[in-house]
Write an enzyme that holds these catalytic residues in place. Structure first.
Site, short mmCIF file in Angstrom:
data_model
loop_
_atom_site.label_atom_id
_atom_site.label_comp_id
_atom_site.label_asym_id
_atom_site.label_seq_id
_atom_site.Cartn_x
_atom_site.Cartn_y
_atom_site.Cartn_z
CD GLU A 97 61.10 34.88 43.59
OE1 GLU A 97 60.15 34.23 44.04
OE2 GLU A 97 61.52 35.93 44.09
CB CYS A 114 56.87 25.38 39.84
SG CYS A 114 55.54 26.53 39.73
CB CYS A 121 51.53 38.21 36.23
SG CYS A 121 50.15 37.46 35.35
CB CYS A 125 45.00 36.90 40.29
SG CYS A 125 44.92 36.31 38.58
CB CYS A 128 48.58 36.33 42.58
SG CYS A 128 50.14 35.86 41.81
CB CYS A 345 50.00 28.85 44.98
SG CYS A 345 50.31 27.19 44.43
S1 SF4 Z 1 47.75 33.98 39.74
FE1 SF4 Z 1 49.39 35.51 39.64
S2 SF4 Z 1 50.83 34.76 38.11
FE2 SF4 Z 1 48.89 33.60 37.84
S3 SF4 Z 1 47.77 34.79 36.30
FE3 SF4 Z 1 47.09 35.59 38.30
S4 SF4 Z 1 48.48 37.35 38.72
FE4 SF4 Z 1 49.39 36.12 37.06
#
Ligand code: SF4
Length: 352
Positions: A97, A114, A121, A125, A128, A345
């Protein structure tokens, strides 16, 4: 001479053979040309291939040259005037995306593309959704094609992006060589910012990156233990002090202050004491171009930890503390707009 996209033919062929392909010019001229006329090239495969055939050598464009555009937009949400996202399919059944954020300064519309550097990932986090999936590195061409698709989308509304930010899916420094290859072209065509949560390859970046690359660092916490809680992988990979000293080195070698990003989560990291600690930490280590406060956007990942968005008043109080300490602090309320199409975000990449 400006090439009118709809006039491709002998005249355009001459344009490519002279202006773009002048012997001493190199691949980034071709890249800039493709980005500027992305709408035309993305809808017209023959002329796209012709431009690539006639263009000068350029490593990052080689896969496009060999196989033409490999990705395609399967869906778009939002609109070019106020921002949106593109869902892009890659060969092998992968979807990524790309968000388009539109800000307005003195009535001028300023779109920012972006881009994603990975599908998923590994950083996981806590707030996220992208981190709910394992990270798969995107090749340089897949990063660049996102810019072409997004520019094409904007150009249909007579807009063009001046900025590209690596703030989409993934941690770009975990896909180091492909990111660097893409940066070498993007920094020629757009003001480009790489955003990182802070992982060891950041040490190498300052020496290898184009000089005009801007750096954004996602801190999200003013204390090591809180950072490890919110960013369990990145927080342990580089301790706060070490991370800030690497960022300081980057600031010195490029001459640009880093942008600090901080997601505000209600009752977790949004108190006045947190703001004061953040101010002290940054003042002690960095030159810092500004602090970007991002109110937490509801995510599936964050809801499992009970995270909630802070009130606007709490965000403003936090900003006020930072401003009183002399920082250029802003709140990205605009990311709320992206919530309706899950492009805010932390929300990218849950589908597909
Ligand atoms: S915020 Fe999301 S995309 Fe960014 S490093 Fe952390 S897990 Fe990965």
């Amino acid at each position: 001479m400006a090439l009118k996209p709809w006039s491709f033919g002998p005249q355009a062929r001459r344009f490519l053979a002279t202006s773009v392909l002048d012997g001493h010019q190199v691949g980034f001229d071709l890249w800039r040309h493709l980005a500027k006329h992305a709408e035309f090239y993305c809808r017209n495969q023959d002329t796209w291939n012709l431009a690539l055939d006639l263009g000068p050598p350029c490593d990052a464009l080689t896969p496009m040259r060999e196989r033409s555009i490999l990705s395609r937009v399967v869906r778009s949400e939002g609109d070019a005037a106020s921002g949106g996202k593109l869902v892009i399919a890659l060969p092998g059944n992968k979807q990524i995306e790309t968000a388009i954020v539109v800000s307005r300064k003195r009535s001028a519309t300023q779109p920012t593309i972006c881009v994603s550097s990975q599908a998923g990932c590994a950083m996981a986090c806590r707030f996220c959704d992208t981190g709910l999936r394992r990270g798969v590195d995107l090749p340089a061409w897949a990063i660049l094609e996102q810019v072409l698709h997004a520019e094409a989308w904007l150009q249909r509304a007579n807009l063009t992006a001046s900025n590209v930010v690596f703030m989409g899916m993934g941690e770009p420094l975990l896909n180091y060589s492909n990111t660097l290859e893409a940066l070498n072209l993007l920094c020629r065509s757009h003001k480009t910012t790489l955003s990182t949560v802070g992982v060891p390859p950041l040490r190498r970046l300052a020496a290898a990156a184009p000089r005009n690359l801007r750096l954004a660092v996602s801190l999200h916490a003013p204390r090591q233990e809180l950072r490890e809680e919110l960013l369990p992988v990145a927080g342990r990979a580089l301790k706060l002090e070490e991370l800030l000293s690497i960022v300081r080195g980057f600031e010195e070698s490029t001459g640009f202050g880093a942008l600090i990003q901080y997601i505000l989560i209600k009752g977790v990291n949004d108190t006045e004491e947190d703001a004061n600690q953040l101010a002290e930490l940054i003042a002690a280590h960095l030159r810092c171009a500004g602090i970007n406060l991002i109110p937490y956007n509801p995510t599936q990942a964050g809801s499992s930890f009970g995270y909630q968005s802070p009130s606007d008043a709490a965000c403003k109080r936090f900003r006020q503390v930072l401003r009183q300490r002399g920082f250029n602090a802003t709140i990205r309320f605009s990311t709320k707009l992206g919530r309706s199409w899950s492009a805010a975000c932390g929300q990218l990449g849950l589908e597909g």
